[in-house]
Design a protein around this motif. Sequence first.
Motif, PDB file in Angstrom:
ATOM      1  N   HIS A 166       0.826  -1.226   0.000  1.00 40.81           N
ATOM      2  CA  HIS A 166       0.000   0.000   0.000  1.00 40.81           C
ATOM      3  C   HIS A 166       0.851   1.264   0.000  1.00 40.81           C
ATOM      4  O   HIS A 166       0.368   2.335  -0.351  1.00 40.81           O
ATOM      5  CB  HIS A 166      -0.906   0.038   1.242  1.00 40.81           C
ATOM      6  CG  HIS A 166      -2.039  -0.937   1.195  1.00 40.81           C
ATOM      7  ND1 HIS A 166      -3.137  -0.836   2.004  1.00 40.81           N
ATOM      8  CD2 HIS A 166      -2.225  -2.040   0.440  1.00 40.81           C
ATOM      9  CE1 HIS A 166      -3.965  -1.849   1.744  1.00 40.81           C
ATOM     10  NE2 HIS A 166      -3.429  -2.585   0.806  1.00 40.81           N
ATOM     11  N   HIS A 168       1.988   2.718   2.744  1.00 43.64           N
ATOM     12  CA  HIS A 168       1.767   3.502   3.960  1.00 43.64           C
ATOM     13  C   HIS A 168       1.608   2.577   5.165  1.00 43.64           C
ATOM     14  O   HIS A 168       1.508   1.353   5.010  1.00 43.64           O
ATOM     15  CB  HIS A 168       0.557   4.436   3.805  1.00 43.64           C
ATOM     16  CG  HIS A 168      -0.714   3.742   3.425  1.00 43.64           C
ATOM     17  ND1 HIS A 168      -1.566   4.195   2.460  1.00 43.64           N
ATOM     18  CD2 HIS A 168      -1.272   2.598   3.896  1.00 43.64           C
ATOM     19  CE1 HIS A 168      -2.591   3.377   2.347  1.00 43.64           C
ATOM     20  NE2 HIS A 168      -2.447   2.400   3.212  1.00 43.64           N
ATOM     21  N   HIS A 170      -0.134   0.936   8.512  1.00 48.30           N
ATOM     22  CA  HIS A 170      -1.437   0.571   9.096  1.00 48.30           C
ATOM     23  C   HIS A 170      -1.324   0.543  10.609  1.00 48.30           C
ATOM     24  O   HIS A 170      -0.233   0.484  11.149  1.00 48.30           O
ATOM     25  CB  HIS A 170      -1.875  -0.809   8.595  1.00 48.30           C
ATOM     26  CG  HIS A 170      -2.137  -0.848   7.106  1.00 48.30           C
ATOM     27  ND1 HIS A 170      -1.958  -1.965   6.346  1.00 48.30           N
ATOM     28  CD2 HIS A 170      -2.562   0.122   6.263  1.00 48.30           C
ATOM     29  CE1 HIS A 170      -2.269  -1.694   5.090  1.00 48.30           C
ATOM     30  NE2 HIS A 170      -2.632  -0.430   5.012  1.00 48.30           N
ATOM     31  N   HIS A 177      -8.000   1.094   7.457  1.00 48.83           N
ATOM     32  CA  HIS A 177      -8.973   0.679   6.439  1.00 48.83           C
ATOM     33  C   HIS A 177      -8.867  -0.815   6.182  1.00 48.83           C
ATOM     34  O   HIS A 177      -8.089  -1.492   6.839  1.00 48.83           O
ATOM     35  CB  HIS A 177      -8.809   1.476   5.148  1.00 48.83           C
ATOM     36  CG  HIS A 177      -7.471   1.282   4.480  1.00 48.83           C
ATOM     37  ND1 HIS A 177      -7.223   1.622   3.194  1.00 48.83           N
ATOM     38  CD2 HIS A 177      -6.300   0.782   4.943  1.00 48.83           C
ATOM     39  CE1 HIS A 177      -5.967   1.329   2.884  1.00 48.83           C
ATOM     40  NE2 HIS A 177      -5.386   0.825   3.933  1.00 48.83           N
TER      41      HIS A 177
HETATM   42 ZN    ZN Z   1      -3.365   0.563   3.335  1.00 50.61          ZN
END
Ligand code: ZN
Length: 177
Positions: A166, A168, A170, A177
């Motif tokens: 992704h 980024h 989490h 998300h």
């Molecule tokens: Zn993500």
Amino acid sequence: MDNKVTFAKIRNQTPKYMEIAEGKVVSIDYNLKDDEGTVIDQSKPDQPLVYLHGHKNIISGLESALAGKKAGDTVDARIAPEEGYGPLNAELEQVVPKDRFQGVEDLQVGMQFQANTNQGPISVRVVKVEGDQVTVDGNHPLAGKHLNFSVKVTDVRDADEEELSHGHVHGKGGVEH
Ligand code: ZN
């Protein structure tokens, strides 16, 4: 210790020596000042900024300054606009007539608007109101500024596969998300 003792690995343990590099999730406490010494931004107590190193989550100058550091290290860095929020672009500052702001009562310096330009929408701030003339600026508020960071690295860990794909972080301090 007698030699019958055995050791079990503890999961998710962060070795203190882990260095900041691409693909690490880094937590920092930071304080950002301009060249006049005014605090522009800072992390809140016990709420570090958490980012994924090497994925353009933060400005390039700060990433460079943090590379190779470890949890517990402190870093002071003065970052030029080119490695921060870019140079000021004079073309993004424009004087427009007040009647373009229909339905806006009490137009004031500091208000933000979305300007629909022929290059697409940009976010602008009102920087001057003089009679029927309004000056708007589409530069990032920190464009053209040297950024003086005082940073303390509070944690460094490996990113997991999903975070890397992704681009980024989490979980706590990251994207949910
Ligand atoms: Zn993500």
